[in-house]
Every structure is written in C-alpha cells, then in structure tokens.
Design an enzyme around this catalytic site. Structure first.
Site, mmCIF file in Angstrom:
data_model
loop_
_atom_site.group_PDB
_atom_site.id
_atom_site.type_symbol
_atom_site.label_atom_id
_atom_site.label_comp_id
_atom_site.label_asym_id
_atom_site.label_seq_id
_atom_site.Cartn_x
_atom_site.Cartn_y
_atom_site.Cartn_z
ATOM 1 N N CYS A 9 0.857 -1.594 -0.091
ATOM 2 C CA CYS A 9 0.095 0.043 -0.330
ATOM 3 C C CYS A 9 0.626 1.073 0.178
ATOM 4 O O CYS A 9 1.273 1.810 -1.149
ATOM 5 C CB CYS A 9 -0.988 -0.031 0.937
ATOM 6 S SG CYS A 9 -2.366 1.438 1.067
ATOM 7 N N HIS A 12 -4.070 -5.363 1.434
ATOM 8 C CA HIS A 12 -3.777 -5.978 2.556
ATOM 9 C C HIS A 12 -4.069 -7.536 2.120
ATOM 10 O O HIS A 12 -5.004 -7.687 1.944
ATOM 11 C CB HIS A 12 -4.319 -4.986 3.514
ATOM 12 C CG HIS A 12 -3.687 -3.838 2.894
ATOM 13 N ND1 HIS A 12 -2.725 -3.349 3.925
ATOM 14 C CD2 HIS A 12 -4.979 -2.133 2.942
ATOM 15 C CE1 HIS A 12 -2.765 -1.685 3.842
ATOM 16 N NE2 HIS A 12 -3.144 -1.050 3.551
#
Length: 512
Positions: free
Chosen positions: A340, A432
């Site tokens: 991310c 994630h």
C-alpha cells in the site's frame, strides 16, 4: 438472558486489554449459543479492514466479529479516527471518510456523532441477545468527558454497566483501578460494576489481599484475574505493539536448515501493520520492527508497510537514511516488499493533493510507477490470482493513491485487472492481507529465500493463518471462561448496573 443486554468494557489505559477481553467474552458467549455482537462507538487506529458492506472499521472490531461468528460490519465501529499526524485525524463515519479533524474542530461533529452512536447501538441491541461494547483509551480522561462517545458518555446515554480492565504487567494496577473510579463524577461512578485484572503472572492468591482491599475501598468486586500468555499477538489493536526493534510474535522452529530474517520498517504513521504478522506465523521466519538503517543490513527481506501519511513518512525515510539503505539493497538484488503506502513510496513519483497537499513528490525510484492521490478513498475487497503461479489470492484495499502509469510487470491480477509490481527481487501491492493467503505466502517465501541465498529455508506446508487466528480466539474464550466470573458478567448483561454502587474519592463533577 434478556434480549438486548449490553455491557461496556473500559480500561485504565490504552492497551490495557479491552480488545482481547471483549473478543474473549464474545467467543465464550457465542460458543454457548448466545447471539452476541461487538461494538466500539469510536476507535482511533490506523489498523483497519474493509467490511462486506464496503466500509472501513478498526481491525480489532473485525476480530471481535469473527469471535462472534459474524462478518465485519460498519455497525460494529461506526466512528473511526485515523491519525495522519500529531494533531489531525481522518474522521470515518459508518465506514466512509467524511472529514479531517483536529481536537478542537471535532466539537462541531459532536451532536451528529452522538446520534450515530446511539442509533447503531440501539439497532444492535434489537438484533442480538447481547452487545459487548469496548471503550476507548481510559474513562478517567475527564478533560475529554464533555465530548466522550465511547466510555462513560456511552454508558450514561445507554444505561450500561461498566467493567474496568487493568494491566497488572505494567505495575500499579490496584491504584489504576481505584483511581479510575475515584476521578469520575458520581453519576458515572454508579455505573462501574466491577474490575478485571489482565496479564497476571504467578500465584493469584498472593494478589487476593489486594483485591479484597480494593473491594472494601470501592464497594466493587474483581470479576476475574486473567493470566499472562505470550500466545496472543495476532491482530494488534494499534501501533502500540509495533515498537522499533521489537519482535513480531514467537515463530516456531525452522522446518528447514536455515531461518529467514525479516525487517519491517516501523514508519511513524504506520497503518495496517498487521500485514507482517502473517510472515511471523511461518516457522523459521523471524520478523522484527526496525527504525534505523543498520537493522536492514542483515535482513533477508525488508518490508515497507502501509502509512496513513505516505508523503510525510517518505520524507522520514530520507531523513533517517533508510531511503538510501533501501536503494542500496535494491542495487544489490536483495528482497524488498512494499504494501500500500510502502508500495507507493517505492515508485518514481507521488502526486498528493489530498493527504499532505504536497503535490508532486519524487519516490524512491525502485519501481517505474507513478501514483496520484484522489478522493474518494478506494475501499474494496478484492480477489484474483498471482500472475506467474496462478495461485488464488484475496484481500482488501484502503488507499487514496491510484496508479497512473507503470512500466513494470504486474504481480497480481485482481478482478480481471493487473495489480502491483515486480522488478527483480522487489515486489509491491496495494492489497492488504495478501500474505494471509497460505499457498501464495509459501511459494513467495521460497522465491524470497532463493534471492536471499537462504537455500536451506523451507516454508511449512501445514500453517494456516486463519486457523491460528481461530485458535487464538478459542484460547481467549478459554481464559475468560476459566478465570473470569462469567455468570456474574452475564447477570450484568441481563440486569444492567447494580443498584446502590457507592461513590468514592472526591466524586468529581465534570461537564457533560
């Protein structure tokens, strides 16, 4: 048990054990056939997950939902504050970011947020036999009482009995428990029904005289003394567990001839730090949080995790010398993973008019990647496959950054679209939870070990992160069932606060 019973678990401090106690109680009640749900009116955490209804909640409430046998929902955590600096936080209401606020301008949201909290709790109480509410920080923060939505403000509004949890491992727990009650105003004190002691080591009979004196001083019993265990470490509530130079979990012995060492960079505004926990579940994989360049030198793999302040944390990497260490590592062909915000930092350029307002900022240049930040935030669960192996993968995305250009091969395919990047021994993704996909993690770690020269490392074929998480929830339920007075807690759920609880100390009066 009367339908709609509710109980608030407060704590003497942050990280006193509120989250794990609620998760354990949820699991224990669910195993007995009670329809139970968790609730945290307001959370402050950068560890979050995406729910089935497309919103964002604190990761602790997702774990508590799992303990209840439920899918995560924005109902369980209607207000989430995600700190992006020391003075500003993103305000997430019912799963969606609505503003960026400081402590002072948070006041203007107070009335609307009270209504949100009241509505969601009433709805849950209508749908479930029991609702276990988790407080935030400490109810003894009387300077914040006027705007409190998650502690005594919630308890007063809904007439909830309150249990206060104290962490004896920190020392001074009896004073913490007594003082927490004593500084509350009388009407708040009369809702505090008892105490729980967390993380006790040794013979509980040695503590008994202190608990008896606490009961005599406060008129309230201690309803359990939960023992310390180092087996509980998955799904940390917040960044308190991600201390620089601290290990993650307790890895099992290596299955092969060699261990794999992992250095996870502890960014100042690290988010979804729990991504690295899946690596620590692997036998023979030693994961440690680090915050200075020398700690990268001996690592077989470096992980650059997510961030709530990507541009600011990128500047921190440069100030500390970690950026130079990462670039040197890349030049030497040593493995790096960016997730991310960490993935975005590894690119060539970030354009950010949203989080930092910095505009165009050069990245570390380890990927041929440009990212532009924009509203609204991307919130979605995604599934697909790793492109090379075709191994199925799944996870969730929470980010403002969109890839506007890439010159590197994609790592994954999600919902039919390319995602992430691979360049040599460097991998990056917005997804994630990717490393919780057991088959993907095992195959990828073999590739990492080969690139690091650890030919004697062997991932375990029988490790399931999901199964380990379930085992921890069952351990929590066992501890609560054995060491807490569960029938007394169920009576509080059914009957509400006991009558006649005394006021102690000065009985301070705080504005409501």
């Amino acid at each position: 048990m009367t339908p709609g019973g509710a109980l608030l678990v407060a704590g003497t401090t942050s990280d006193a054990g509120k989250s794990v106690v609620v998760a354990g109680l949820c699991r224990a009640l669910a195993r007995r056939g009670v329809r139970v749900a968790p609730f945290k009116a307001q959370n402050m955490s950068n560890n979050s997950v995406v729910t089935l209804d497309g919103g964002e909640i604190g990761r602790a409430q997702a774990l508590q939902a799992r303990a209840c046998g439920l899918e995560p929902s924005v109902r369980f955590n209607p207000i989430l504050l995600k700190p992006g600096g020391d003075h500003r936080s993103q305000l997430v209401v019912r799963g969606r970011a609505v503003d960026t606020v400081g402590a002072r301008d948070y006041f203007r949201h107070r009335t609307a947020l009270r209504e949100v909290v009241a509505d969601e709790l009433a709805s849950l109480r209508a749908d479930f036999d029991a609702v276990l509410c988790e407080g935030a920080g400490s109810p003894a923060e009387i300077n914040l009482r006027a705007t409190d939505l998650a502690n005594m403000g919630l308890a007063r509004a809904a007439g909830l009995p309150v249990i206060v949890v104290g962490d004896i491992d920190r020392g001074g727990v009896l004073a913490h428990l007594f003082g927490t009650v004593a500084v509350l105003e009388p009407a708040d004190q009369r809702l505090v029904a008892g105490f729980l002691v967390n993380k006790f080591r040794g013979d509980v009979e040695l503590l008994r005289p202190g608990l008896d004196q606490l009961a005599a001083l406060t008129g309230r019993p201690t309803l359990g003394v939960l023992p310390y265990t180092d087996e509980l470490w998955l799904d940390a509530e917040d960044s308190l567990g991600t201390v620089a130079d601290a290990p993650v979990g307790r890895p099992a012995p290596a299955r092969g001839r060699e261990w794999l060492s992992v250095a996870a960079i502890r960014l100042p505004r690290v988010s979804n730090s729990t991504d690295v926990e899946a690596l620590a579940c692997e036998p023979g994989t030693a994961v440690r949080w680090v915050a200075e360049p020398s700690r990268l030198a001996g690592a077989d793999l470096v992980v650059l995790p997510g961030s709530k302040a990507t541009v600011d944390d990128l500047a921190w990497l440069r100030r500390t010398g970690l950026a130079d260490a990462l670039q040197t590592r890349a030049a030497e062909g040593k493995p790096i993973l960016g997730v991310c915000g960490g993935y975005q930092m590894l690119g060539s350029r970030i354009v950010d008019p949203v989080e930092s307002g910095a505009g165009a900022v050069p990245g570390l240049g380890l990927f041929d990647l440009e990212v532009a930040f924009a509203d609204p935030k991307v919130l979605r669960r995604s599934a697909g496959r790793e492109l090379g192996s075709r191994i199925p993968v799944h996870g969730y995305e929470i980010h403002h950054g969109r890839v506007t250009r890439t010159g590197d091969p994609a790592w994954l395919e999600l919902e039919g679209q390319p995602e992430g990047s691979v360049r040599g021994a460097i991998w990056g993704t917005h997804l994630h939870g990717l490393l919780e996909c057991d088959e993907l993690r095992r195959g990828w770690l073999r590739t990492v070990a080969a690139a690091a020269g650890r030919t004697g490392f062997e991932p375990a074929a029988d490790v399931s992160v999901a199964a380990l998480r379930t085992a921890q929830l069952d351990l929590l339920a066992d501890l609560v069932s054995e060491h807490a007075d569960l029938p007394a807690l169920e009576r509080l759920l059914a009957d509400g606060p006991p009558a006649g609880l005394p006021v102690i100390g000065s009985g301070l009066t705080a504005p409501c």
